[in-house]
Structure formats: C-alpha cells, structure tokens
Design a protein around this motif. Sequence first.
Motif, short mmCIF file in Angstrom:
data_model
loop_
_atom_site.label_atom_id
_atom_site.label_comp_id
_atom_site.label_asym_id
_atom_site.label_seq_id
_atom_site.Cartn_x
_atom_site.Cartn_y
_atom_site.Cartn_z
N LYS A 1 -7.95 2.54 8.62
CA LYS A 1 -7.94 3.12 7.27
C LYS A 1 -7.38 2.13 6.25
O LYS A 1 -7.90 2.02 5.12
CB LYS A 1 -7.12 4.42 7.26
CG LYS A 1 -7.72 5.54 8.07
CD LYS A 1 -6.79 6.75 8.10
CE LYS A 1 -7.31 7.85 9.01
NZ LYS A 1 -6.36 8.99 9.11
N ARG B 1 -9.41 0.38 3.02
CA ARG B 1 -8.97 0.45 1.62
C ARG B 1 -8.85 -0.93 0.98
O ARG B 1 -8.84 -1.04 -0.25
CB ARG B 1 -7.61 1.17 1.52
CG ARG B 1 -7.66 2.64 1.84
CD ARG B 1 -6.39 3.35 1.38
NE ARG B 1 -5.19 2.92 2.06
CZ ARG B 1 -4.74 3.44 3.19
NH1 ARG B 1 -5.43 4.42 3.80
NH2 ARG B 1 -3.62 3.01 3.74
N ASP C 1 0.83 -1.20 0.00
CA ASP C 1 0.00 0.00 0.00
C ASP C 1 0.87 1.26 0.00
O ASP C 1 0.51 2.28 -0.59
CB ASP C 1 -0.92 -0.02 1.22
CG ASP C 1 -1.91 1.12 1.25
OD1 ASP C 1 -2.92 1.05 0.53
OD2 ASP C 1 -1.68 2.09 2.00
#
Length: 344
Positions: free
Chosen positions: A295, A299, A178
């Motif tokens: 978070k 995602r 990520d």
Amino acid sequence: MRTVSACTLEYAEVPRPKVATDEAVVQIEHVTLCGTDLHIFEDDYTSELPLIQGHELSGTVVEVADDVAGVAVGDRVAVDPLIACGECATCRKGRGHVCPNLMVFGCYCDGGFVEYLSVSADRLHRIPDGLPTELGAVAEPTAISLESVTRGRAAPGETALVLGCGPIGALATLALHDLGATVIAADTVPDRLDLVREFGASHTLLVDAASRFPTAQLAEVLRDDSSDGPDLVIEATGVPASLANALDVVAPGGRVVQVGISTRPTGFPLKVIPFKEVELLGSRNSQGLIPEALKLIARHQDTVRSLLTHRFAVNELDQAFATMRATDQRVGKVLIDMPAKVQV
C-alpha cells in the motif's frame, strides 16, 4: 541459477515444482538484490553454498492447490520469503519473523532465481491494481523498513532521525513522512542525501565517518522545536559508532531502533540508557507487514521507483553483483528480470 561457491554462478535446468497442499506455484518475474545477496554471493554470510539465491520476489500465480482459498491463478503477488517453524514458543507468541528456526528463501534455503517457485499460499500477497509487478519485488525491503518504524512507535508530529540512507533508511524515511513525522536524515554520501530528500526528509546532515556525529548541526535543526533531541532514531547503517551516536542524540525518554546488522561489537557508556530512560529496540524482518508495504509503495510509486538504479536479466547476474561492488556510481536497488533465455 545457484551460487555454487564464492563468486561462482551456475545455471541449470531444474524440474518445475509440483503444487502441494496449502501451496501455490508462482512464476517469478522480478527479483531485487540487497546487500545480503552480495554477502551470500561472496560467501561472507551464514548461508551454506551451493544455494539458489533471491528473496525479494514478485510474480504471477500459475497453479493453486485444491485446498487453497484466497489465491487464484493469474494473481500478481509479492512473496514473503520468511518460513517460520510455527511450533516454537516464539512462533506461538505470534513472532515468527524472529523464530529461532527461521528459514528464508534465498538466504537459508533455495529461493527465487528460478522460473517457478512453489510457495505456501499464506506467504503470497496480491499486488494492488495499478502497481507494476516489478515494484512488488520491493515490498520485502519496504516491510523491513516499516517494521523499524512500527517497532519505534512513530507518531504524527514527532521528529525522527534516520541514520543511514541506503534503501532501508530511505524507505523508513518514506514511511515516517507518510505517517506525518518530521524526518531528519544523515549519511556519509552526498548522493544518498539528495535521494532521501525525495523520500520526505525535511533536513539532511552530511556526516564525516571519521569524526563525531554533527550534534551542533542537529541542534541547529531542532532549535525552532525547542527539542532536547529527536523522539525516535532509526539506526540503519550497522556501524557500531552510529548506535553510540543514536543513544547520544536521542531525546530523554526517546526510542532508538537498531535495524542495521553487523557482527562487530559495540561499546558505549551504559549509563546513557537509564539516565535518559532510552528505549533501545531491535528490528528484524517484518511481522506480516508486506500488505502494508504494498500500500505504501502504491501511494508513492515514482518515489520508490527511483530506488531502482540498475536493471539486468537473470543471465547477467555476474554483472549485477559487480555493479553492487562499484564505488564510482550510486547503486540503489538492482532489479533482475525473470525469466530469461539462458544458455546452460
């Protein structure tokens, strides 16, 4: 539910907790299990039994003290299970996650296998809209993985090697991918390598636990990068030989983060650290990273959900622990649904 003695569970009625100053009462809805839970259940950990287990928690706030701001009844939350003393030199430096007096729900004090849990409000973190509450329970292990990536100062464009592709290694792989790093992952179990590719590993290496780390295969993977080794290695197995391998293959000037835990001693030539100017870093718990973990999960919901390989009600905990011991199937994270109608 409490673990009374090794491999023995007891279900009992307990009073609903009263909300205290700075606290909120959370109705616990989901708990996920990790290897530590199994060690506690088998009395192979530093916890003292009897103990109400459960440290990877999510639920809904049902009561809030009058002096609490920022948390409201009805909020869906993930629980940070760490309870630092707040007074020692380590806490004063802002590193309460490694406080010498650290308590952890479900590990060193009673935890989340209850219908209602009273929690200091600053330990609660709202689950983002659109993220199922059950995935909020995975925030704690995700935060542990993020801590290892943060400790290693991972940067976009770097090459990272993850040793061990259990949940912590897989979630570290996801965080690295990520971030924009290239991830190589290694494990002894082919099924885990299949999984970690879904988490963003560009290359995977199958390791024979009885032999030396496959440096030739790693060199081939790195050949096109003209690299002298990975910039960062995250050791997530806790196997002493794996740390030695990490120090052997990391690039000169690179970083090795030890997140896997073991009581076994390790041994390697000390010269490798100064000769290559390697940074050897420990990583434990997380320094307030549950919001970032939530978070990250939001995602990549489908990816993280693939970690949840088994699901049980709380009155099936004995089956859940038996499943964690199983060697004939892949066991990732085991999800426990709370509350359940339990015969006591």
